[in-house]
Design an enzyme around this catalytic site. Structure first.
Site, PDB file in Angstrom:
ATOM      1  N   ASP A   1       0.949  -1.078   0.261  1.00 21.79           N
ATOM      2  CA  ASP A   1       0.429   0.207  -0.408  1.00 21.79           C
ATOM      3  C   ASP A   1       1.017   1.321   0.281  1.00 21.79           C
ATOM      4  OD1 ASP A   1      -2.720   0.449   0.448  1.00 21.79           O
ATOM      5  OD2 ASP A   1      -1.718   2.425   1.960  1.00 21.79           O
TER       6      ASP A   1
ATOM      7  N   GLU B   1       0.900   5.561   0.192  1.00 21.65           N
ATOM      8  CA  GLU B   1      -0.095   7.527   0.055  1.00 21.65           C
ATOM      9  C   GLU B   1       1.133   7.924  -0.855  1.00 21.65           C
ATOM     10  OE1 GLU B   1      -2.591   6.661   1.386  1.00 21.65           O
ATOM     11  OE2 GLU B   1      -2.132   5.447   2.839  1.00 21.65           O
TER      12      GLU B   1
ATOM     13  N   HIS C   1      -5.399   4.821   5.437  1.00 21.57           N
ATOM     14  CA  HIS C   1      -4.795   5.756   5.416  1.00 21.57           C
ATOM     15  C   HIS C   1      -3.643   6.096   5.240  1.00 21.57           C
ATOM     16  CE1 HIS C   1      -8.284   6.652   2.719  1.00 21.57           C
ATOM     17  NE2 HIS C   1      -9.244   6.812   3.838  1.00 21.57           N
TER      18      HIS C   1
ATOM     19  N   ASP D   1      -3.181  -0.371   6.412  1.00 21.50           N
ATOM     20  CA  ASP D   1      -3.535  -0.598   5.365  1.00 21.50           C
ATOM     21  C   ASP D   1      -2.765  -1.303   4.955  1.00 21.50           C
ATOM     22  OD1 ASP D   1      -5.713   1.720   5.535  1.00 21.50           O
ATOM     23  OD2 ASP D   1      -5.520   2.800   3.499  1.00 21.50           O
TER      24      ASP D   1
END
Length: 465
Positions: free
Chosen positions: A11, A13, A149, A154
């Site tokens: 994951d 960001e 997030h 995540d």
């Protein structure tokens, strides 16, 4: 595959939603062997650009937090080593995977992994849920997540989702099908393996299907060669069956540029005439504009069927895919040069044409303009209609890697060819002409360039004086 590296759940960001424009701010990786987590990794990443306030509100990651964080190139080796040999898993895998591919591309490295999307897997294994977003699935299954997030949190939640999916009956076959890009191994041509397909690059280019005799039976183009080839072999239509029956090997040429891929595909289909290709085989369009002089010496134009007999008997100026496109082009020239609508056969008349009464024709059809005066403009129309482009220019697009650009040359109103050059060389016409891969300018070639320029207005155009 070694134990502990069956799946790499990832994951990230980011600073925004477009991999080509935005950057990664955090990454989390969980290694999962199908039964338990064997390793974890997380790190903030300095994106070397500003993090928008809206993104900070969503993720909690601020510019101050990433200021002293490692840059992507400092973590690249760790990411490669942790994901190597594993299936790359993410919730909406295309997003995370494309961001990582783009970051590696900036470093001159091709990042390629087998992929599994837990959104698609969840839809198959847990049908009928109102939403398959990660947040809603976390809520539905009651997973405990400390920080939504944030990358590692995540990634751990996605791992729990994957584990739950793997516990369901028949999930193994669904996972295999998704990892194999929808291809059932029984549908592959003889002597071809999934591994061969997985080794094809996920780049823009042209691919060739060969039969046992090494003859090319199909040519295609794609912005993701591997994905498109996989779609062919997953295709259950008669065309898919024909491809599986005939194909014994695959070759490809990476172009980087979609425009170059389109032009090369069109050229290769006409050159090789592969039996499975139906479209783009014709080297001519069905309609044409021809020119002739009437009994009074006026240059006239007409739209006709572009047959072999017509090409022998008439002065063919230009070719078009449809009657409407040919008439549209001719009518545009008529308006610009105030030609007679009767002498262009757009609105035939035995006397003064309709546009003469509107004062849009100077009266050649009514005996008020001499053939000599009229033909000055008609000759200009003749020259204009012979060329699709009325100026010489270069189109500079992305190349096959970060060190080069692709260049397409249009000169004398026609496509001349393409080449791959460095940024500096791409603006030197002498070098371009020397390195150019010359190509035949078929009627549809100009349409490909026109359509690309219309669809991609940001493409760099260098006009040649």
């Amino acid at each position: 595959m070694s134990k502990g590296k069956k799946y790499a759940i990832v994951d990230i960001e980011t600073t925004g939603g477009r991999a080509s424009r935005h950057r990664i701010t955090e990454i989390g990786i969980v290694l999962f062997d199908g039964e338990q987590i064997t390793d974890k990794f997380e790190s903030l990443i300095n994106p070397e650009c500003n993090i928008p306030a809206g993104i900070t509100r969503l993720t909690g990651i601020t510019n101050e937090m990433v200021k002293a964080a490692p840059r992507f190139h400092e973590l690249a080796r760790t990411i490669v080593e942790m994901t190597e040999g594993a299936v790359f898993v993410a919730h909406n895998v295309r997003f995370d995977y494309e961001f990582l591919r783009e970051e590696f591309k900036r470093l001159g490295y091709t990042f390629s992994r087998r992929k599994l999307c837990t959104v698609r897997l969840s839809r198959k294994v847990f049908p009928g849920l109102p939403s398959y977003s990660l947040g809603n699935l976390i809520k539905h299954f009651g997973f405990v997540v400390d920080a939504r997030h944030r990358a590692l949190a995540d990634a751990v939640a996605t791992t729990e989702l994957l584990e739950k999916a793997l516990q369901q009956q028949d999930t193994a076959s669904e996972v295999k099908l998704l990892v194999n890009m929808g291809i059932k191994e029984t549908r592959l041509p003889k002597n071809m393996s999934i591994e061969q397909i997985q080794n094809i690059p996920e780049e823009t280019g042209v691919y060739y299907f060969h039969n046992q005799q090494r003859d090319v039976v199909y040519v295609g183009k794609s912005n993701n060669i591997r994905k498109r080839i996989a779609q062919h072999f997953a295709d259950t239509t008669s065309k898919g069956a024909e491809i599986r029956k005939q194909v014994a090997d695959i070759t490809y040429e990476v172009t980087g540029s979609e425009l170059v891929a389109l032009l090369l595909e069109s050229q290769e289909i006409k050159r090789l005439l592969p039996p499975i290709n139906r479209a783009q085989r014709g080297r001519r369009f069905s309609y044409a504009i021809n020119s002739y002089y009437d009994k009074n010496g006026y240059r006239c134009f007409n739209v006709i069927r572009n047959t072999a007999q017509a090409r022998k008997e008439h002065d063919i100026i230009s070719e078009y895919p449809s009657m409407s496109s040919a008439k549209g082009r001719l009518n545009y020239v008529r308006q610009q040069l105030e030609l007679c609508s009767s002498m262009t056969n757009l609105f035939p008349s035995r006397s003064a044409c309709f546009h003469f009464h509107l004062k849009q024709c100077r009266g050649s059809c009514a005996g008020q303009e001499s053939a000599e005066a009229y033909n000055e403009r008609a000759d200009m129309a003749y020259t204009y209609l012979r060329t699709v482009f009325d100026e010489d220019f270069l189109l500079i697009d992305v190349g096959r890697n970060n060190e080069e650009k692709s260049v397409v040359l249009v000169r004398d109103g026609k496509y001349q060819g393409f080449g791959f050059l460095s940024e500096e060389e791409a603006h030197d016409i002498n070098t371009i002409e020397r390195e150019l891969r010359t190509c035949v300018a078929y009627p549809d070639t100009s349409r490909i360039i026109q359509r690309f320029m219309s669809d991609k207005p940001a493409v760099k155009v260098v006009r040649l004086g």
